[in-house]
Design an enzyme around this catalytic site. Structure first.
Site, PDB file in Angstrom:
ATOM      1  N   LYS A  50       0.821  -1.137   0.065  1.00 28.40           N
ATOM      2  CA  LYS A  50      -0.066   0.128   0.113  1.00 28.40           C
ATOM      3  C   LYS A  50       0.930   1.216  -0.053  1.00 28.40           C
ATOM      4  O   LYS A  50       0.578   2.166  -0.736  1.00 28.40           O
ATOM      5  CB  LYS A  50      -1.039  -0.026   1.277  1.00 28.40           C
ATOM      6  CG  LYS A  50      -1.863  -1.174   1.351  1.00 28.40           C
ATOM      7  CD  LYS A  50      -2.711  -1.193   2.481  1.00 28.40           C
ATOM      8  CE  LYS A  50      -2.093  -1.012   4.008  1.00 28.40           C
ATOM      9  NZ  LYS A  50      -1.519  -2.441   4.143  1.00 28.40           N
TER      10      LYS A  50
ATOM     11  N   ARG B  60     -10.091   0.841   8.753  1.00 36.64           N
ATOM     12  CA  ARG B  60      -9.578  -0.417   9.158  1.00 36.64           C
ATOM     13  C   ARG B  60     -10.494  -1.177   9.859  1.00 36.64           C
ATOM     14  O   ARG B  60     -10.290  -2.191  10.206  1.00 36.64           O
ATOM     15  CB  ARG B  60      -8.179  -0.386   9.777  1.00 36.64           C
ATOM     16  CG  ARG B  60      -7.097  -0.697   9.101  1.00 36.64           C
ATOM     17  CD  ARG B  60      -5.654  -0.548  10.072  1.00 36.64           C
ATOM     18  NE  ARG B  60      -4.620  -1.231  10.073  1.00 36.64           N
ATOM     19  CZ  ARG B  60      -3.415  -1.038   9.212  1.00 36.64           C
ATOM     20  NH1 ARG B  60      -3.649   0.148   8.794  1.00 36.64           N
ATOM     21  NH2 ARG B  60      -2.297  -1.668   9.213  1.00 36.64           N
TER      22      ARG B  60
ATOM     23  N   ARG C  88      11.851  -6.357   5.408  1.00 37.64           N
ATOM     24  CA  ARG C  88      11.850  -4.986   5.820  1.00 37.64           C
ATOM     25  C   ARG C  88      12.474  -4.950   7.389  1.00 37.64           C
ATOM     26  O   ARG C  88      13.177  -3.761   7.514  1.00 37.64           O
ATOM     27  CB  ARG C  88      10.702  -4.451   5.693  1.00 37.64           C
ATOM     28  CG  ARG C  88      10.656  -3.063   5.740  1.00 37.64           C
ATOM     29  CD  ARG C  88       9.422  -2.060   5.478  1.00 37.64           C
ATOM     30  NE  ARG C  88       8.288  -2.497   6.501  1.00 37.64           N
ATOM     31  CZ  ARG C  88       7.195  -2.258   6.386  1.00 37.64           C
ATOM     32  NH1 ARG C  88       6.647  -1.524   5.392  1.00 37.64           N
ATOM     33  NH2 ARG C  88       6.315  -2.907   7.094  1.00 37.64           N
TER      34      ARG C  88
ATOM     35  N   ARG D 165      11.004  -0.912  12.718  1.00 35.61           N
ATOM     36  CA  ARG D 165       9.726  -0.971  13.135  1.00 35.61           C
ATOM     37  C   ARG D 165       9.630  -2.153  13.948  1.00 35.61           C
ATOM     38  O   ARG D 165       9.883  -3.190  13.736  1.00 35.61           O
ATOM     39  CB  ARG D 165       8.786  -1.246  11.845  1.00 35.61           C
ATOM     40  CG  ARG D 165       8.346   0.243  11.355  1.00 35.61           C
ATOM     41  CD  ARG D 165       7.738   0.118  10.093  1.00 35.61           C
ATOM     42  NE  ARG D 165       6.177  -0.596  10.403  1.00 35.61           N
ATOM     43  CZ  ARG D 165       5.284  -0.593   9.546  1.00 35.61           C
ATOM     44  NH1 ARG D 165       5.305   0.003   8.361  1.00 35.61           N
ATOM     45  NH2 ARG D 165       4.130  -1.161   9.912  1.00 35.61           N
TER      46      ARG D 165
ATOM     47  N   ARG E  33      -0.849  -9.216  13.121  1.00 42.64           N
ATOM     48  CA  ARG E  33      -1.204  -8.177  12.207  1.00 42.64           C
ATOM     49  C   ARG E  33      -1.982  -8.754  11.189  1.00 42.64           C
ATOM     50  O   ARG E  33      -3.226  -8.223  10.866  1.00 42.64           O
ATOM     51  CB  ARG E  33      -0.062  -7.516  11.463  1.00 42.64           C
ATOM     52  CG  ARG E  33       0.686  -6.440  12.460  1.00 42.64           C
ATOM     53  CD  ARG E  33       1.918  -6.080  12.379  1.00 42.64           C
ATOM     54  NE  ARG E  33       1.912  -5.259  10.933  1.00 42.64           N
ATOM     55  CZ  ARG E  33       3.064  -5.065  10.181  1.00 42.64           C
ATOM     56  NH1 ARG E  33       4.189  -5.617  10.797  1.00 42.64           N
ATOM     57  NH2 ARG E  33       3.074  -4.269   9.150  1.00 42.64           N
TER      58      ARG E  33
HETATM   59  P1  AP5 Z   1       4.879  -1.494   1.847  1.00 41.83           P
HETATM   60  O1  AP5 Z   1       4.494  -0.587   0.599  1.00 41.83           O
HETATM   61  O2  AP5 Z   1       5.206  -0.782   3.133  1.00 41.83           O
HETATM   62  O3  AP5 Z   1       3.399  -2.341   2.156  1.00 41.83           O
HETATM   63  P2  AP5 Z   1       2.035  -1.915   3.321  1.00 41.83           P
HETATM   64  O4  AP5 Z   1       1.011  -2.474   2.559  1.00 41.83           O
HETATM   65  O5  AP5 Z   1       2.167  -0.255   3.476  1.00 41.83           O
HETATM   66  O6  AP5 Z   1       2.578  -2.599   4.515  1.00 41.83           O
HETATM   67  P3  AP5 Z   1       2.832  -1.896   5.952  1.00 41.83           P
HETATM   68  O7  AP5 Z   1       3.736  -2.785   6.953  1.00 41.83           O
HETATM   69  O8  AP5 Z   1       2.705  -0.363   6.076  1.00 41.83           O
HETATM   70  O9  AP5 Z   1       1.292  -2.421   6.501  1.00 41.83           O
HETATM   71  P4  AP5 Z   1       0.583  -2.219   7.662  1.00 41.83           P
HETATM   72  O10 AP5 Z   1      -0.837  -2.020   7.113  1.00 41.83           O
HETATM   73  O11 AP5 Z   1       0.547  -3.328   8.507  1.00 41.83           O
HETATM   74  O12 AP5 Z   1       1.266  -0.968   8.382  1.00 41.83           O
HETATM   75  P5  AP5 Z   1       0.677   0.310   8.940  1.00 41.83           P
HETATM   76  O13 AP5 Z   1       1.673   1.381   8.700  1.00 41.83           O
HETATM   77  O14 AP5 Z   1      -0.539   1.001   7.881  1.00 41.83           O
HETATM   78  O15 AP5 Z   1       5.589  -2.955   1.622  1.00 41.83           O
HETATM   79  C1  AP5 Z   1       6.173  -3.647   2.434  1.00 41.83           C
HETATM   80  C2  AP5 Z   1       7.628  -4.226   2.232  1.00 41.83           C
HETATM   81  O16 AP5 Z   1       7.452  -4.830   0.763  1.00 41.83           O
HETATM   82  C3  AP5 Z   1       8.378  -2.922   1.868  1.00 41.83           C
HETATM   83  O17 AP5 Z   1       9.744  -3.359   2.362  1.00 41.83           O
HETATM   84  C4  AP5 Z   1       8.407  -2.871   0.471  1.00 41.83           C
HETATM   85  O18 AP5 Z   1       9.684  -2.083  -0.010  1.00 41.83           O
HETATM   86  C5  AP5 Z   1       8.275  -4.154  -0.018  1.00 41.83           C
HETATM   87  N1  AP5 Z   1       7.522  -4.235  -1.494  1.00 41.83           N
HETATM   88  C6  AP5 Z   1       6.548  -3.528  -1.628  1.00 41.83           C
HETATM   89  N2  AP5 Z   1       6.197  -4.076  -3.224  1.00 41.83           N
HETATM   90  C7  AP5 Z   1       6.755  -5.266  -3.034  1.00 41.83           C
HETATM   91  C8  AP5 Z   1       6.751  -6.096  -4.417  1.00 41.83           C
HETATM   92  N3  AP5 Z   1       6.057  -5.871  -5.253  1.00 41.83           N
HETATM   93  N4  AP5 Z   1       7.658  -6.962  -4.464  1.00 41.83           N
HETATM   94  C9  AP5 Z   1       8.491  -7.061  -3.225  1.00 41.83           C
HETATM   95  N5  AP5 Z   1       8.475  -6.321  -2.424  1.00 41.83           N
HETATM   96  C10 AP5 Z   1       7.834  -5.425  -2.143  1.00 41.83           C
HETATM   97  O19 AP5 Z   1       0.225   0.522  10.241  1.00 41.83           O
HETATM   98  C11 AP5 Z   1       0.904  -0.119  11.388  1.00 41.83           C
HETATM   99  C12 AP5 Z   1       0.222  -0.328  12.505  1.00 41.83           C
HETATM  100  O20 AP5 Z   1      -0.415   1.262  12.911  1.00 41.83           O
HETATM  101  C13 AP5 Z   1      -1.103  -1.035  12.608  1.00 41.83           C
HETATM  102  O21 AP5 Z   1      -0.799  -2.502  13.024  1.00 41.83           O
HETATM  103  C14 AP5 Z   1      -1.920  -0.449  13.778  1.00 41.83           C
HETATM  104  O22 AP5 Z   1      -1.456  -0.863  14.721  1.00 41.83           O
HETATM  105  C15 AP5 Z   1      -1.578   1.008  13.392  1.00 41.83           C
HETATM  106  N6  AP5 Z   1      -2.772   1.507  12.832  1.00 41.83           N
HETATM  107  C16 AP5 Z   1      -2.478   2.053  11.317  1.00 41.83           C
HETATM  108  N7  AP5 Z   1      -3.608   2.414  10.859  1.00 41.83           N
HETATM  109  C17 AP5 Z   1      -4.508   2.307  11.735  1.00 41.83           C
HETATM  110  C18 AP5 Z   1      -5.954   2.642  11.560  1.00 41.83           C
HETATM  111  N8  AP5 Z   1      -6.664   2.991  10.494  1.00 41.83           N
HETATM  112  N9  AP5 Z   1      -6.733   2.070  12.599  1.00 41.83           N
HETATM  113  C19 AP5 Z   1      -6.015   1.435  13.714  1.00 41.83           C
HETATM  114  N10 AP5 Z   1      -4.677   1.303  14.069  1.00 41.83           N
HETATM  115  C20 AP5 Z   1      -3.952   1.845  12.650  1.00 41.83           C
HETATM  116 MG    MG Z   2       2.270   0.879   5.138  1.00 41.87          MG
END
Ligand code: AP5
Ligand code: MG
Length: 190
Positions: free
Chosen positions: A14, A89, A128, A134, A146
């Site tokens: 994402k 979410r 990562r 992280r 997660r």
């Molecule tokens: P990346 O692009 O970072 O993927 P992502 O879907 O953004 O993954 P996140 O780790 O950010 O997911 P998340 O939803 O758990 O975290 P968030 O920060 O939202 O890609 C991942 C990796 O893969 C990278 O290293 C990238 O380089 C690699 N990659 C990408 N594309 C690739 C490809 N095609 N091939 C190979 N490699 C690739 O949330 C974190 C925490 O915050 C949550 O757990 C929760 O506690 C809290 N939180 C955030 N938002 C909310 C909400 N709305 N409500 C409640 N809690 C929340």
């Molecule tokens: Mg993300």
């Protein structure tokens, strides 16, 4: 306004793809995960509250998350539209988002889900985790939590919008460039 939710499990790409889309279509990229990490980095009261949930791979409570999201939108009143990454979410967050957008006669135009196999996302996040700093990437059991929270609490958000004819699924496996090209096609057609 064009408002798009980029959806999918942790590690589905994402954040990576939202950056490209924001640039290409002139939209504001809003990642609630990035906003929480900024607050945690500055050790603010909001960051301190979020930290205990994020480190366990649990969702931060809706009231906190929705308040933070509203502040971000209020601070950017003149945007052409928004790519929401990691929000909404929960169904309560989706309802709050619809209400916020309706106040400016806008709506969610589409939700695009990146479909990626579980083994691949665990691999990506562990890789990562070696240098991301992280806490939630460091441990496979937190990554699995997660993913399980995603299936239980977040996946219904896709159905919520799909029932209104707004759902789109994209193959999220393959190279970053190939996936970006698929997304461009879908967003251009919204
Ligand atoms: P990346 O692009 O970072 O993927 P992502 O879907 O953004 O993954 P996140 O780790 O950010 O997911 P998340 O939803 O758990 O975290 P968030 O920060 O939202 O890609 C991942 C990796 O893969 C990278 O290293 C990238 O380089 C690699 N990659 C990408 N594309 C690739 C490809 N095609 N091939 C190979 N490699 C690739 O949330 C974190 C925490 O915050 C949550 O757990 C929760 O506690 C809290 N939180 C955030 N938002 C909310 C909400 N709305 N409500 C409640 N809690 C929340
Ligand atoms: Mg993300």
């Amino acid at each position: 306004m064009t408002n798009i939710i980029l959806f999918g499990p942790p590690g589905s790409g994402k954040g990576t793809q939202a950056k490209f889309l924001a640039e290409r279509f002139g939209l504001l990229h809003v990642s609630t995960g990035d906003l929480f990490r900024y607050e945690m980095g500055n050790n603010t009261p909001l960051g301190q509250e979020a930290k205990s949930y994020i480190e366990k791979g649990e969702l931060v409570p809706d009231s906190v998350t929705i308040g933070m999201l509203k502040n971000k939108l209020d601070a950017n009143p003149d945007v052409k539209g928004v790519i929401f990454d990691g929000f909404p979410r929960t169904i309560a967050q989706a309802a709050a988002l619809d209400e916020l957008l309706a106040a400016s006669s806008a709506e969610v135009d589409g939700i695009i889900s990146l479909e990626v196999e579980e083994a691949e996302i665990v691999q990506r996040l562990l890789l990562r985790g070696k240098d991301s700093g992280r806490a939630d990437d460091q441990d496979e059991s937190i990554i699995r939590n997660r993913i399980s929270v995603y299936h239980k609490e977040t996946a219904p958000v896709f159905n919520f919008y799909d029932a209104k004819g707004k759902g789109h699924k994209i193959d999220g496996m393959g190279t970053i460039e190939d996936i970006a090209a698929r997304l461009n096609t879908t967003v251009s057609a919204l």
